[in-house]
Design a protein around this motif. Sequence first.
Motif, PDB file in Angstrom:
ATOM      1  N   LYS A 199       0.829  -1.208   0.000  1.00 34.22           N
ATOM      2  CA  LYS A 199       0.000   0.000   0.000  1.00 34.22           C
ATOM      3  C   LYS A 199       0.863   1.258   0.000  1.00 34.22           C
ATOM      4  N   GLU A 200       1.940   1.214   0.755  1.00 36.32           N
ATOM      5  CA  GLU A 200       2.847   2.370   0.803  1.00 36.32           C
ATOM      6  C   GLU A 200       3.514   2.602  -0.558  1.00 36.32           C
ATOM      7  N   LEU A 201       3.848   1.507  -1.239  1.00 36.03           N
ATOM      8  CA  LEU A 201       4.422   1.636  -2.582  1.00 36.03           C
ATOM      9  C   LEU A 201       3.446   2.301  -3.541  1.00 36.03           C
ATOM     10  N   SER A 202       2.175   1.966  -3.394  1.00 40.14           N
ATOM     11  CA  SER A 202       1.146   2.578  -4.236  1.00 40.14           C
ATOM     12  C   SER A 202       1.061   4.081  -3.965  1.00 40.14           C
ATOM     13  N   LYS A 203       1.126   4.458  -2.691  1.00 39.57           N
ATOM     14  CA  LYS A 203       1.097   5.875  -2.330  1.00 39.57           C
ATOM     15  C   LYS A 203       2.327   6.601  -2.875  1.00 39.57           C
ATOM     16  N   ILE A 204       3.462   5.942  -2.789  1.00 39.74           N
ATOM     17  CA  ILE A 204       4.701   6.548  -3.280  1.00 39.74           C
ATOM     18  C   ILE A 204       4.632   6.763  -4.790  1.00 39.74           C
ATOM     19  N   SER A 205       4.059   5.797  -5.500  1.00 39.65           N
ATOM     20  CA  SER A 205       3.915   5.942  -6.954  1.00 39.65           C
ATOM     21  C   SER A 205       3.086   7.167  -7.300  1.00 39.65           C
ATOM     22  N   MET A 206       2.037   7.413  -6.513  1.00 40.39           N
ATOM     23  CA  MET A 206       1.212   8.606  -6.720  1.00 40.39           C
ATOM     24  C   MET A 206       2.010   9.870  -6.428  1.00 40.39           C
ATOM     25  N   ARG A 207       2.777   9.850  -5.342  1.00 36.00           N
ATOM     26  CA  ARG A 207       3.563  11.030  -4.970  1.00 36.00           C
ATOM     27  C   ARG A 207       4.642  11.338  -6.000  1.00 36.00           C
ATOM     28  N   LEU A 208       5.211  10.305  -6.591  1.00 35.48           N
ATOM     29  CA  LEU A 208       6.230  10.530  -7.609  1.00 35.48           C
ATOM     30  C   LEU A 208       5.665  11.270  -8.816  1.00 35.48           C
ATOM     31  N   ILE A 209       4.378  11.125  -9.025  1.00 34.54           N
ATOM     32  CA  ILE A 209       3.714  11.883 -10.089  1.00 34.54           C
ATOM     33  C   ILE A 209       3.373  13.287  -9.613  1.00 34.54           C
ATOM     34  N   GLU A 210       2.713  13.360  -8.458  1.00 37.35           N
ATOM     35  CA  GLU A 210       2.192  14.645  -7.968  1.00 37.35           C
ATOM     36  C   GLU A 210       3.286  15.595  -7.498  1.00 37.35           C
ATOM     37  N   TYR A 211       4.405  15.061  -7.022  1.00 34.27           N
ATOM     38  CA  TYR A 211       5.471  15.916  -6.497  1.00 34.27           C
ATOM     39  C   TYR A 211       6.345  16.540  -7.588  1.00 34.27           C
ATOM     40  N   GLN A 212       5.968  16.353  -8.837  1.00 25.18           N
ATOM     41  CA  GLN A 212       6.752  16.947  -9.916  1.00 25.18           C
ATOM     42  C   GLN A 212       6.679  18.467  -9.905  1.00 25.18           C
ATOM     43  N   SER A 213       5.669  19.009  -9.262  1.00 28.59           N
ATOM     44  CA  SER A 213       5.556  20.464  -9.137  1.00 28.59           C
ATOM     45  C   SER A 213       4.775  20.793  -7.878  1.00 28.59           C
ATOM     46  N   ALA A 214       4.924  22.026  -7.410  1.00 28.08           N
ATOM     47  CA  ALA A 214       4.238  22.450  -6.192  1.00 28.08           C
ATOM     48  C   ALA A 214       2.726  22.412  -6.376  1.00 28.08           C
ATOM     49  N   ILE A 215       2.263  22.918  -7.520  1.00 24.74           N
ATOM     50  CA  ILE A 215       0.841  22.846  -7.864  1.00 24.74           C
ATOM     51  C   ILE A 215       0.725  21.916  -9.059  1.00 24.74           C
ATOM     52  N   TYR A 216       0.266  20.695  -8.787  1.00 23.36           N
ATOM     53  CA  TYR A 216       0.229  19.697  -9.865  1.00 23.36           C
ATOM     54  C   TYR A 216      -1.194  19.546 -10.394  1.00 23.36           C
ATOM     55  N   PRO A 217      -1.411  19.810 -11.689  1.00 19.59           N
ATOM     56  CA  PRO A 217      -2.749  19.630 -12.274  1.00 19.59           C
ATOM     57  C   PRO A 217      -2.998  18.162 -12.600  1.00 19.59           C
ATOM     58  N   ILE A 218      -3.972  17.570 -11.947  1.00 20.34           N
ATOM     59  CA  ILE A 218      -4.233  16.145 -12.185  1.00 20.34           C
ATOM     60  C   ILE A 218      -5.307  15.936 -13.242  1.00 20.34           C
ATOM     61  N   ASP A 219      -6.114  16.966 -13.493  1.00 19.62           N
ATOM     62  CA  ASP A 219      -7.141  16.824 -14.521  1.00 19.62           C
ATOM     63  C   ASP A 219      -7.554  18.202 -15.021  1.00 19.62           C
ATOM     64  N   ILE A 220      -7.683  18.330 -16.339  1.00 16.66           N
ATOM     65  CA  ILE A 220      -8.112  19.594 -16.941  1.00 16.66           C
ATOM     66  C   ILE A 220      -9.223  19.306 -17.938  1.00 16.66           C
ATOM     67  N   SER A 221     -10.342  19.953 -17.733  1.00 19.10           N
ATOM     68  CA  SER A 221     -11.455  19.869 -18.672  1.00 19.10           C
ATOM     69  C   SER A 221     -11.478  21.161 -19.477  1.00 19.10           C
ATOM     70  N   PHE A 222     -11.023  21.075 -20.734  1.00 21.84           N
ATOM     71  CA  PHE A 222     -10.781  22.275 -21.535  1.00 21.84           C
ATOM     72  C   PHE A 222     -12.033  22.784 -22.251  1.00 21.84           C
ATOM     73  N   ASN A 223     -12.216  24.100 -22.208  1.00 20.49           N
ATOM     74  CA  ASN A 223     -13.059  24.860 -23.146  1.00 20.49           C
ATOM     75  C   ASN A 223     -14.437  24.244 -23.390  1.00 20.49           C
ATOM     76  N   ASN A 224     -15.167  24.042 -22.311  1.00 21.28           N
ATOM     77  CA  ASN A 224     -16.540  23.587 -22.449  1.00 21.28           C
ATOM     78  C   ASN A 224     -17.415  24.792 -22.781  1.00 21.28           C
ATOM     79  N   ARG A 225     -18.077  24.745 -23.924  1.00 21.61           N
ATOM     80  CA  ARG A 225     -18.889  25.871 -24.381  1.00 21.61           C
ATOM     81  C   ARG A 225     -20.049  26.084 -23.417  1.00 21.61           C
ATOM     82  N   ILE A 226     -20.190  27.302 -22.931  1.00 16.86           N
ATOM     83  CA  ILE A 226     -21.295  27.655 -22.044  1.00 16.86           C
ATOM     84  C   ILE A 226     -22.472  28.085 -22.915  1.00 16.86           C
ATOM     85  N   SER A 227     -23.503  27.275 -22.927  1.00 14.80           N
ATOM     86  CA  SER A 227     -24.685  27.561 -23.743  1.00 14.80           C
ATOM     87  C   SER A 227     -25.736  28.281 -22.916  1.00 14.80           C
TER      88      SER A 227
END
Length: 275
Positions: A203-231
């Motif tokens: 379980k700790e290895l799984s957490k570390i794998s996540m941190r190795l991704i997220e710690y690449q920057s201070a503010i890490y964007p994990i998901d971006i939903s681009f340009n949804n047209r507001i109707s």
Amino acid sequence: MIVIGAILGYYLDSNVKKEFKTEVVVVPNFESVDLLYAEVENFRTNLKANSQKNAYLKEVLYIDINPVENINSVLKEPENLEIFKVLSENGQDISKTLSNDQIKKSYKYHLIVIRTSSDKNTQKIINFLLNTINHKSYYKNRSKIALENQRQSKLQYEKSIDQINKILENLGSGSLSGVGKDLSINNYDQLSNVIELKNFYTKELSKISMRLIEYQSAIYPIDISFNNRISQKLYQKNLIILPVIFITLFILFSYLKYFYLKYNRLYLSKQQNNA
């Protein structure tokens, strides 16, 4: 009237300025959450001035940030769990505590909402905002140190799991011996502890794998939903509104005309009778 209203409404709707919404889910690392909220406010406050240097920022119509509320992410921190435990024992309203701004900032994920007049420069706008923090030398160094620590921890956990696997293999083959006797899976009294320890390391290895991704920057964007047209909502469309208004005015005018003619005839008839 309906046709005229529909044509005019369609024309007005077709000339309404386009608006797009982009949602960015981020993870603030290295105690940067307060700075993130401050930078969003600075972005909003200084938008006009920054737009003079970066023309694409003129496309920004709106920006806001809020936590993605998830109580489980807060309770994972031992100190937070202890606070809620004390509050519960004292009979205090936990829901009020959860609405506190500082508690909200303790959530792991935060949602940045940006509305723009164009869909061409959204990535530049996001980069401009996040890089104000991510490019600071302090946070770059924190990122490097944190990533290296996580890599070292990962190696240690992997070695420990390998050692446990060897113990289990030896137990299975009966080649592991203890004090005065051969040990096997059937008579090894620490087996459950060994398996539990392996599960913990996994379980700790799984957490570390996540941190190795997220710690690449201070503010890490994990998901971006681009340009949804507001109707426009149905009740906001001129194509619907104008025909309804025109019909209403037509009916109102017709009633007024009817009553005017009716009472005018009555008035003229009365005048003739009096004559």
